[in-house]
Write a protein that holds these residues in place. Structure first.
Motif, mmCIF file in Angstrom:
data_model
loop_
_atom_site.group_PDB
_atom_site.id
_atom_site.type_symbol
_atom_site.label_atom_id
_atom_site.label_comp_id
_atom_site.label_asym_id
_atom_site.label_seq_id
_atom_site.Cartn_x
_atom_site.Cartn_y
_atom_site.Cartn_z
ATOM 1 N N VAL A 13 51.073 41.696 40.253
ATOM 2 C CA VAL A 13 51.261 41.306 41.658
ATOM 3 C C VAL A 13 49.981 41.575 42.450
ATOM 4 O O VAL A 13 49.509 40.718 43.209
ATOM 5 C CB VAL A 13 52.471 42.040 42.276
ATOM 6 N N PHE A 14 49.402 42.771 42.265
ATOM 7 C CA PHE A 14 48.160 43.104 42.967
ATOM 8 C C PHE A 14 47.036 42.172 42.525
ATOM 9 O O PHE A 14 46.247 41.696 43.348
ATOM 10 C CB PHE A 14 47.792 44.567 42.722
ATOM 11 N N GLY A 15 46.977 41.902 41.220
ATOM 12 C CA GLY A 15 45.952 40.992 40.699
ATOM 13 C C GLY A 15 46.085 39.598 41.287
ATOM 14 O O GLY A 15 45.090 38.974 41.677
ATOM 15 N N ALA A 16 47.315 39.105 41.381
ATOM 16 C CA ALA A 16 47.536 37.776 41.959
ATOM 17 C C ALA A 16 47.145 37.760 43.439
ATOM 18 O O ALA A 16 46.536 36.795 43.917
ATOM 19 C CB ALA A 16 48.996 37.360 41.783
ATOM 20 N N ALA A 17 47.468 38.829 44.149
ATOM 21 C CA ALA A 17 47.084 38.920 45.564
ATOM 22 C C ALA A 17 45.566 38.967 45.703
ATOM 23 O O ALA A 17 44.993 38.355 46.610
ATOM 24 C CB ALA A 17 47.719 40.148 46.211
ATOM 25 N N TYR A 18 44.912 39.672 44.788
ATOM 26 C CA TYR A 18 43.454 39.761 44.819
ATOM 27 C C TYR A 18 42.825 38.391 44.557
ATOM 28 O O TYR A 18 41.880 37.989 45.233
ATOM 29 C CB TYR A 18 42.972 40.781 43.786
ATOM 30 N N VAL A 19 43.377 37.676 43.573
ATOM 31 C CA VAL A 19 42.878 36.327 43.272
ATOM 32 C C VAL A 19 43.059 35.428 44.496
ATOM 33 O O VAL A 19 42.131 34.706 44.886
ATOM 34 C CB VAL A 19 43.603 35.731 42.040
#
Length: 194
Positions: free
Chosen positions: A119-125
């Motif tokens: 989830v954090f990775g997707a938000a970062y992307v």
């Protein structure tokens, strides 16, 4: 909830200081890489979550990720990013804590760490879409870039859990974290043995 003890604070500080030392060279290379070679930058974005994952998995207490990353930010501010390192580290600590806040700090299973990382990775992307001009990337390049970023978050989460398992086996968190009973203890130990 357990009280905040000197040993708890010192454990968070030790993890944070070690993380900060790791992030100093990362801060030196991340900004130039992000601008000049995003594909080389993508695999390193997960480094910022090793510390909060380690602290949360080892101590299993609210605030451990944020406190750890505050110290990491202060230590790593001795880099070109300066005081902004504190903000970046606090954001990473808060992002890791968020999944556990949602569960009211009752679920400590490894799968939750990995869901949080995705989830954090997707938000970062999503937040970097404009900065990296992802809309202009060829589809294969875009898929590779996003895969490298998400893979970095997942790999660094695994590494944080691995370290937490090793430190738990060594007894570092004895008396600091709630007793690891049954399946939860077995999962952390198993992850630490991998």
């Amino acid at each position: 909830m357990k009280s905040v003890t000197t040993r708890y604070l010192m454990t968070c500080a030790a993890i944070g200081a070690a993380m900060g030392v790791l992030l100093v060279p990362a801060n030196f290379v991340s900004a130039p890489l992000a601008a000049a070679a995003p594909m080389a930058y993508a695999p390193m974005v997960g480094l910022w979550i090793i510390g909060p994952v380690l602290a949360m998995a080892l101590l299993r207490r609210p605030g451990a990720g944020i406190l750890t990353m505050f110290v990491a930010g202060v230590v790593s501010s001795a880099s070109p990013v300066g005081v902004y390192s504190v903000v970046t580290c606090l954001m990473a600590g808060a992002a890791v804590e968020l999944a556990f806040l949602v569960t009211r700090y009752r679920v400590w299973r490894p799968w939750l760490f990995f869901v949080d990382a995705l989830v954090f990775g997707a938000a970062y992307v999503a937040s970097g879409w404009v900065a990296f001009d992802m809309g202009a990337m060829a589809p294969a390049v875009l898929v590779t870039f996003v895969t490298l970023m998400l893979g970095s978050f997942l790999a660094c989460t695994w590494f944080g859990l691995f370290l937490a398992g090793r430190l738990a086996t060594a007894g570092v968190a004895r008396g600091l974290a709630p007793a690891r009973g049954g399946a939860a203890r077995a999962e952390v130990m198993r992850d630490g043995a991998r």
